[in-house]
Design a protein around this motif. Sequence first.
Motif, PDB file in Angstrom:
ATOM      1  N   PHE A   1       0.947  -0.724  -0.024  1.00  0.00           N
ATOM      2  CA  PHE A   1       0.119   0.012   0.199  1.00  0.00           C
ATOM      3  C   PHE A   1       0.885   0.589   0.152  1.00  0.00           C
ATOM      4  CE2 PHE A   1      -3.623   2.286   2.538  1.00  0.00           C
ATOM      5  CZ  PHE A   1      -3.509   3.049   1.552  1.00  0.00           C
ATOM      6  N   ILE A   2       1.090   1.909  -1.683  1.00  0.00           N
ATOM      7  CA  ILE A   2       2.092   3.111  -1.781  1.00  0.00           C
ATOM      8  C   ILE A   2       1.603   3.933  -1.376  1.00  0.00           C
ATOM      9  CG2 ILE A   2       2.755   2.696  -3.934  1.00  0.00           C
ATOM     10  CD1 ILE A   2       5.090   2.495  -3.271  1.00  0.00           C
TER      11      ILE A   2
ATOM     12  N   MET B   1     -13.339   6.349   7.724  1.00  0.00           N
ATOM     13  CA  MET B   1     -14.216   5.262   7.400  1.00  0.00           C
ATOM     14  C   MET B   1     -13.092   4.556   6.075  1.00  0.00           C
ATOM     15  SD  MET B   1     -18.068   6.117   8.389  1.00  0.00           S
ATOM     16  CE  MET B   1     -18.504   4.351   7.446  1.00  0.00           C
ATOM     17  N   LEU B   2     -13.571   5.764   4.779  1.00  0.00           N
ATOM     18  CA  LEU B   2     -12.374   5.186   3.724  1.00  0.00           C
ATOM     19  C   LEU B   2     -11.314   4.537   3.705  1.00  0.00           C
ATOM     20  CD1 LEU B   2     -13.028   4.862   0.555  1.00  0.00           C
ATOM     21  CD2 LEU B   2     -11.576   7.052   0.376  1.00  0.00           C
ATOM     22  N   MET B   3     -10.595   5.319   4.919  1.00  0.00           N
ATOM     23  CA  MET B   3      -8.964   5.066   4.721  1.00  0.00           C
ATOM     24  C   MET B   3      -8.754   3.429   5.239  1.00  0.00           C
ATOM     25  SD  MET B   3      -7.684   6.777   2.954  1.00  0.00           S
ATOM     26  CE  MET B   3      -5.709   5.839   2.851  1.00  0.00           C
ATOM     27  N   GLU B   4      -9.898   3.403   6.069  1.00  0.00           N
ATOM     28  CA  GLU B   4     -10.148   2.320   6.966  1.00  0.00           C
ATOM     29  C   GLU B   4     -10.518   1.181   5.806  1.00  0.00           C
ATOM     30  OE1 GLU B   4     -12.498   3.248  10.292  1.00  0.00           O
ATOM     31  OE2 GLU B   4     -10.610   4.047  11.287  1.00  0.00           O
ATOM     32  N   THR B   5     -11.520   1.356   4.708  1.00  0.00           N
ATOM     33  CA  THR B   5     -11.947   0.554   3.938  1.00  0.00           C
ATOM     34  C   THR B   5     -10.164   0.430   3.041  1.00  0.00           C
ATOM     35  OG1 THR B   5     -14.288   1.803   3.427  1.00  0.00           O
ATOM     36  CG2 THR B   5     -13.921  -0.242   1.965  1.00  0.00           C
ATOM     37  N   LEU B   6      -9.441   1.016   2.912  1.00  0.00           N
ATOM     38  CA  LEU B   6      -8.237   0.546   1.332  1.00  0.00           C
ATOM     39  C   LEU B   6      -7.917  -0.240   2.740  1.00  0.00           C
ATOM     40  CD1 LEU B   6      -8.201   3.815  -0.046  1.00  0.00           C
ATOM     41  CD2 LEU B   6      -8.485   2.377  -1.022  1.00  0.00           C
ATOM     42  N   ILE B   7      -7.646   0.091   3.783  1.00  0.00           N
ATOM     43  CA  ILE B   7      -6.467  -0.559   4.522  1.00  0.00           C
ATOM     44  C   ILE B   7      -7.169  -2.294   4.629  1.00  0.00           C
ATOM     45  CG2 ILE B   7      -6.252  -0.924   7.089  1.00  0.00           C
ATOM     46  CD1 ILE B   7      -4.253   0.662   5.701  1.00  0.00           C
ATOM     47  N   SER B   8      -8.336  -2.246   4.784  1.00  0.00           N
ATOM     48  CA  SER B   8      -8.752  -3.609   4.676  1.00  0.00           C
ATOM     49  C   SER B   8      -8.706  -4.365   3.273  1.00  0.00           C
ATOM     50  CB  SER B   8     -10.218  -3.698   5.155  1.00  0.00           C
ATOM     51  OG  SER B   8     -11.191  -3.349   4.336  1.00  0.00           O
ATOM     52  N   MET B   9      -8.794  -3.664   2.726  1.00  0.00           N
ATOM     53  CA  MET B   9      -8.879  -3.907   0.888  1.00  0.00           C
ATOM     54  C   MET B   9      -8.084  -4.603   0.747  1.00  0.00           C
ATOM     55  SD  MET B   9     -10.979  -0.913  -1.620  1.00  0.00           S
ATOM     56  CE  MET B   9     -10.321  -1.745  -2.753  1.00  0.00           C
TER      57      MET B   9
ATOM     58  N   GLU C   1      -7.015  -7.253   3.875  1.00  0.00           N
ATOM     59  CA  GLU C   1      -7.623  -8.845   3.840  1.00  0.00           C
ATOM     60  C   GLU C   1      -8.045  -9.498   2.129  1.00  0.00           C
ATOM     61  OE1 GLU C   1     -11.552  -8.718   5.402  1.00  0.00           O
ATOM     62  OE2 GLU C   1     -10.209  -6.705   7.339  1.00  0.00           O
ATOM     63  N   LEU C   2      -8.177  -8.706   1.499  1.00  0.00           N
ATOM     64  CA  LEU C   2      -7.998  -8.924   0.331  1.00  0.00           C
ATOM     65  C   LEU C   2      -6.938  -8.477  -0.939  1.00  0.00           C
ATOM     66  CD1 LEU C   2     -11.246  -7.022  -1.048  1.00  0.00           C
ATOM     67  CD2 LEU C   2     -11.134  -9.636   0.068  1.00  0.00           C
ATOM     68  N   ALA C   3      -6.007  -8.909  -0.301  1.00  0.00           N
ATOM     69  CA  ALA C   3      -4.955  -8.841  -0.538  1.00  0.00           C
ATOM     70  C   ALA C   3      -4.481  -7.676  -1.804  1.00  0.00           C
ATOM     71  CB  ALA C   3      -4.232  -9.852  -0.688  1.00  0.00           C
ATOM     72  N   ALA C   4      -5.091  -6.441  -2.087  1.00  0.00           N
ATOM     73  CA  ALA C   4      -4.570  -5.737  -3.141  1.00  0.00           C
ATOM     74  C   ALA C   4      -3.296  -5.068  -2.929  1.00  0.00           C
ATOM     75  CB  ALA C   4      -6.087  -5.115  -2.572  1.00  0.00           C
TER      76      ALA C   4
ATOM     77  N   ALA D   1      -1.661  14.489   4.147  1.00  0.00           N
ATOM     78  CA  ALA D   1      -0.595  13.667   4.790  1.00  0.00           C
ATOM     79  C   ALA D   1      -1.779  12.865   5.709  1.00  0.00           C
ATOM     80  CB  ALA D   1       0.144  14.856   6.068  1.00  0.00           C
ATOM     81  N   PHE D   2      -3.153  13.610   5.941  1.00  0.00           N
ATOM     82  CA  PHE D   2      -3.762  12.555   7.278  1.00  0.00           C
ATOM     83  C   PHE D   2      -3.808  10.868   6.357  1.00  0.00           C
ATOM     84  CE2 PHE D   2      -8.077  10.547   7.821  1.00  0.00           C
ATOM     85  CZ  PHE D   2      -7.720  10.334   9.758  1.00  0.00           C
ATOM     86  N   SER D   3      -4.483  10.492   5.396  1.00  0.00           N
ATOM     87  CA  SER D   3      -5.103   9.864   4.017  1.00  0.00           C
ATOM     88  C   SER D   3      -3.693   9.397   4.223  1.00  0.00           C
ATOM     89  CB  SER D   3      -4.815  10.525   2.752  1.00  0.00           C
ATOM     90  OG  SER D   3      -6.586  10.834   3.292  1.00  0.00           O
ATOM     91  N   ALA D   4      -2.658   9.966   3.624  1.00  0.00           N
ATOM     92  CA  ALA D   4      -0.927   9.350   3.359  1.00  0.00           C
ATOM     93  C   ALA D   4      -0.815   8.376   4.495  1.00  0.00           C
ATOM     94  CB  ALA D   4       0.110  10.208   3.799  1.00  0.00           C
ATOM     95  N   SER D   5      -1.239   8.724   5.978  1.00  0.00           N
ATOM     96  CA  SER D   5      -0.251   8.479   7.123  1.00  0.00           C
ATOM     97  C   SER D   5      -1.106   6.640   7.335  1.00  0.00           C
ATOM     98  CB  SER D   5      -0.805   8.753   8.494  1.00  0.00           C
ATOM     99  OG  SER D   5      -2.533   8.543   8.908  1.00  0.00           O
ATOM    100  N   TYR D   6      -2.224   6.321   6.445  1.00  0.00           N
ATOM    101  CA  TYR D   6      -2.664   4.432   5.997  1.00  0.00           C
ATOM    102  C   TYR D   6      -1.811   3.750   5.583  1.00  0.00           C
ATOM    103  CZ  TYR D   6      -6.598   5.995   8.691  1.00  0.00           C
ATOM    104  OH  TYR D   6      -7.509   6.566   9.709  1.00  0.00           O
ATOM    105  N   ALA D   7      -0.745   4.481   4.586  1.00  0.00           N
ATOM    106  CA  ALA D   7       0.092   3.880   3.800  1.00  0.00           C
ATOM    107  C   ALA D   7       1.510   3.193   4.412  1.00  0.00           C
ATOM    108  CB  ALA D   7       0.211   4.937   2.674  1.00  0.00           C
TER     109      ALA D   7
END
Lengths: 256, 744
Positions: A37-38, A183-191, A194-197, A206-212
């Motif tokens: 997740f880059i 919520m969306l960033m959490e969705t992306l994380i789970s994708m 869990e789904l190995a995307a 910066a906030f969104s980026a911190s999930y990568a």
Amino acid sequence: MKREVLKIDHIQKYYGNKNNITKAIDDISFSVYEGEFIGVMGASGSGKTTLLNVISTIDTVSAGHIYLGGQDITEIDDRKLAQFRRENLGFIFQEFNLLDTLTLEENISYALTINKVPAAEIPGKVKHIADKLGINEILNKYPGEVSGGQKQRCACARAIVNKPNVIMADEPTGALDSKSAQMLMETLISMNEELAATILMVTHDAFSASYAKRILFLKDGKIFNEIIRGDKSRKQFFGEILDVMTLLGGDLRDVR
Amino acid sequence: MYAKLALRNARKSMKDYLIYIVTLMICVGLFYSFMSISSRYYVSSLPVEYDLKLLQNLMRYPVIGITAVLIFLVKYVNNYILRRKQKEFAIQTLLGMEQKSVAFLFFVETLIMGLISIVIGIILGAFFSQVLTSNIMSFFEEEYHMYFSLFPDTVLITVIGFCAVFILIGFLNIRKIRKMKIVDMLRANKELQDDMKKEFLMPFMILVMTAISINKVMDGLLLYKQYKDVMILGSRGFMDVVSFYGNLILPLFFAGTVAMYLILCIIKRKLLSIQKLIIILTGFTILIIAFALMIVAGHPLMDRTTTNGAYMYVMIYLVFFMFAVFYSLSTLMQIFKTKSKRWKYKGNTLFIVGQINARLTSNTRTMSILAGTILLAITTFIVDPILSGWAMGYLKERAVYDIQIATEGNSKTTLNTLPDGDFTYVEETLEEMGIVLKDSLKVEFYYLNDKEFVEGSFEQPIMAISLSDYNHLRAMAGSTQIDLKENEFSLQWHYSVTEEEIEKYLKENKTITINNENLVQANEIRHREKLGEAIYSFSSDTSVVIIIPDILCKSLLIGKCNYYGNAMSKMSYETAQEINAALNQKIEQISKDHQYYTELRMRTKQRNEGISVALLTKLLLFYGGIVLFVISFTVLSLHQLADSSDFKHRFQIIKKMGVSDTSINGIILSQMGIWFGLPILFAGISAIITGRFYMKWTEVIINTLIGSKEFYDALFKMMMIIIVLFVSYFVSTWVLFKKNIELY
């Protein structure tokens, strides 16, 4: 070692004429591995959108090569580009880009039909993804009838349902309020988990980026810095990003 | 400064205005060309015996009337442009321009465009006017060489008329723009489909149709009573039973379904959705039409009133069908999407259905009205050759001699005042006028026996003519002679008598008896030479004349006497008018003393009036049809182009998702094909049904007066015009559409 999904090899992109050349991308190289997740960050005009466009095969490079799943996409025949795109890439856009004439369910299944998935398999696949992303209840609604966050989750579902090699996300939280963005960033994380995307996300937030898990910083078409989250907490990582951004000369306004 | 800005704006937004200019050009061109025929300067190289004044006088006002319909179109296109430019207005207003000036600027812009299209339109119209003229000349059977010319009076009326329309619409627009809010202007392009507005038209139509259905049930009962006994015994027994019950029960179901719906509404105490109701009713409507057509197709035992009545129902239900089908279409598509997984998930079906559905839900009524308009236009094009061909063919039947005068007894005639055959006044008048006759003939018609003359009777029996007179008449009309044996008779028939009627007459009159002499039918007994209508009695059941050997005529009572004359040279229209007036004056004097009818016919006058009427019908129907087509095709095309920004967005999305350019082209083509195709398909089917009926109705006329080959040729030409019009609209919309959504 994980499989290398995307390899960017010394690419350059110029705009303008002989007398006045703008280098949108000035010799960038990096690799993306399966399951990564880059994030790609940078101020306006740093070249991040151009980078996304050339990887998406929407734009062409001036020099260098891009390998996606082992195939050099700078050499693909124009007529086969569309097919290549639908087989290898999934997209999430800032403006959702859902088709307003179709229900959410149809929006997702349309991505499958253009990939010529047998009709019998489609409802199952759609349901599976919708369950994962929590949009099962609203599948029969039209994009105009649901919230921005729900729309973007539907867009995520559409992007991943074909199991593409890479999902390209272009400012996915740009049009969302902070709660929906989280919520969306959490969705992306789970994708991702869990789904190995494999996800490549472009953002200046910066906030969104911190999930990568890894972040590339662009400045004036070059890679300025690269940081990896590793075992750090998200909060620590967020601080680190802000530090780099200050170094980058990024305005505090960009930091939110 | 503003003028400069307006000019530059106009030049820059040429592409947006293209559709506006083209539409206006066509309107102006059509108006100019049809109007030019009634111009004072309209010189056609017609020979002296023709005069176009009558046609010109009759043309003027209907052309203006039909053109008034076009104003609607100008307004529609104007609205489209207005919508497209709203964002621009918003920016201008935001920059500090007063809304008043913005509106004025737009007004000047559209006026410039309007003036350009008037100029081009008039040039186009001048060309088109020449094409029309050559067509008119072919009606007069004259050759014509095209040339280019402009008529000042027509140009003036075109410019004044259209400018007035532009200024009127312009002022309405200024008012509209001044009242707009900036926010609304900015959003104009993103306007989503408005929710289904409260619809009153459809519920109203359903109620009316229910009443009509109940009426049809009543009619069905009557029909059943009337024909029950005879029909069921007939050879077509089974089909007839089906047809009868169908025509009885289906309308009953129709009314019943509506009643059920109303009862359900009352029980549930709320208004239920009429979507599904409409689908069911559409189904019934199709069946009702089919069954009513079975009656229209006719049964040998049914009379005209029954078939015509059934036809009326077909027409009414067809109109309802056109509305209902578009209302139910979007619901049907919804059902289709949920029921048929296989089709839904195939290729781009999902996307196309979505595209069509989104437009359909907000445009149902427009689509139905368009389908109706197209039906009207096609019908006009079918009726056109029938009516004008009828008028022309009838003319050929009548105008055979330069002068025809018929005298015939009427209800006031007594044995002593029967026509005396004194036509000396005719020759005197002609001589005074300086007309030299090439040939003339007095023809006597006889009662078969004295008893056939009944004093005070309105009706005249079939009369006889002598063989030599008959042959002389034929010679004057340019035909060959016929032979008759001493004991034979032959018959000359009017064009409108059908073969069945002839058969019937021949069967009933194997022989005729004159003065105890029996005559049998000659071998050739179906003469249908064009000898003018004066030879048949004005008031007899069957229009037929009996031809008998000269020798038998001597002792017979004369019941009718005609005069025929052909002049040495062609008569000019004015001379013919003068002679006509002079002769009519004399005839009036004579009729005071003699109590019988006298009818005068002059070829020049007949031809002039006949051709004028035929041309008038032809031109006006053609103009009307073309105007309707232009309106409906333009509106259809604008529907596609109006939301191109929405469309562009959608196509961009699917392109990014990986839909190839070829697929996108395919989607565009099928989407437009369906959009244009649906109303044309429904209108076409209805037109075939109605057209078949007109043709059946006028079968005799088509076969005898027009000639079926000529008729189908003319019909084919009309259909080709429709196809050319359609294809050019379709292709230009397609090109514009692709330009509008050009990706990246």
